[in-house]
Write an enzyme that holds these catalytic residues in place. Sequence first.
Site, short mmCIF file in Angstrom:
data_model
loop_
_atom_site.label_atom_id
_atom_site.label_comp_id
_atom_site.label_asym_id
_atom_site.label_seq_id
_atom_site.Cartn_x
_atom_site.Cartn_y
_atom_site.Cartn_z
N LEU A 125 0.85 -1.19 0.00
CA LEU A 125 0.00 0.00 0.00
C LEU A 125 0.88 1.23 0.00
O LEU A 125 1.64 1.46 0.94
CB LEU A 125 -0.91 0.00 1.24
CG LEU A 125 -1.81 1.23 1.40
CD1 LEU A 125 -2.90 1.22 0.33
CD2 LEU A 125 -2.44 1.26 2.78
N HIS A 229 5.86 3.08 11.67
CA HIS A 229 6.46 4.29 11.10
C HIS A 229 5.42 5.41 11.20
O HIS A 229 4.23 5.17 10.95
CB HIS A 229 6.81 4.00 9.64
CG HIS A 229 7.62 5.06 8.97
ND1 HIS A 229 7.06 6.25 8.57
CD2 HIS A 229 8.94 5.12 8.62
CE1 HIS A 229 8.00 6.99 8.00
NE2 HIS A 229 9.15 6.32 8.03
#
Length: 344
Positions: A125, A229
């Site tokens: 993605l 992240h």
Amino acid sequence: MMVIRPVERTDVSALMQLASKTGGGLTSLPANEATLSARIERAIKTWQGELPKSEQGYVFVLEDSETGTVAGICAIEVAVGLNDPWYNYRVGTLVHASKELNVYNALPTLFLSNDHTGSSELCTLFLDPDWRKEGNGYLLSKSRFMFMAAFRDKFNDKVVAEMRGVIDEHGYSPFWQSLGKRFFSMDFSRADFLCGTGQKAFIAELMPKHPIYTHFLSQEAQDVIGQVHPQTAPARAVLEKEGFRYRNYIDIFDGGPTLECDIDRVRAIRKSRLVEVAEGQPAQGEFPACLVANENYHHFRVVLVRTDPATERLILTAAQLDALKCHAGDRVRLVRLCAEEKTA
């Protein structure tokens, strides 16, 4: 209009451009033209029914239908780990105790695992930073659920998603630095590239086979176990609102969390339904954004439309019908883009 469609051979240069913007850590989107071309070919062969389940993978792109610009990519692996082993660490506990000494220690421990073997996987993605607006991220991520709902028999009962772990802008991963590098003797970016280009044999050869006490890792590495992240935090929130949960499995490279859900419990899959479409001017009003997808396996399309999610007859403009490759009288799949907020 932004449209989700199956990847095509001519998309390879656009995918190379996207790959150059990831900043590393997205293993399945390496900036390597041969690898991306092979990925596209594998997707095309999957749609054509030429591959065994162990090799099947679907790839979709988000395209601006007016300009042809490819703004994002998303993918589904049908069944992971049936060819190459699929590794995670399971974050568990080992207890060391002595009644005689009155000592009891419950120690967080990493166990090498293949527990997700055979699961379907949401992967790859990535949305171009310039296009992170107007619901594009939601459309890109959740369009896959519309495909899975329409072609449920193609997928397995559990679906997983590996989330990108904590890595800085220079490619430094605290988890890798404290653990992986000691066994693999290479930088994170090198290991990530090898894995992304299909050279995975080194993982099985060099992986530590025994449980690892997390207390032996640096504090910095311990702190990022199961964390994402910063740029991945929105994607994690999207999946969690669809029913995905972190069950103490993490990535062996960067320590990022693996989310999982029973496929039939995913909100967008469970609540999507088929309605008839007609051509006309959509009703005016304050309607929520909804995902609308055709049921055409080889020419699958998804768009965002503002409409009443409870409607039995969906009115679409000629342009929307054209984008969906649909005609009046066809049946399309409809679901609200985001779960309704519960009110007290």
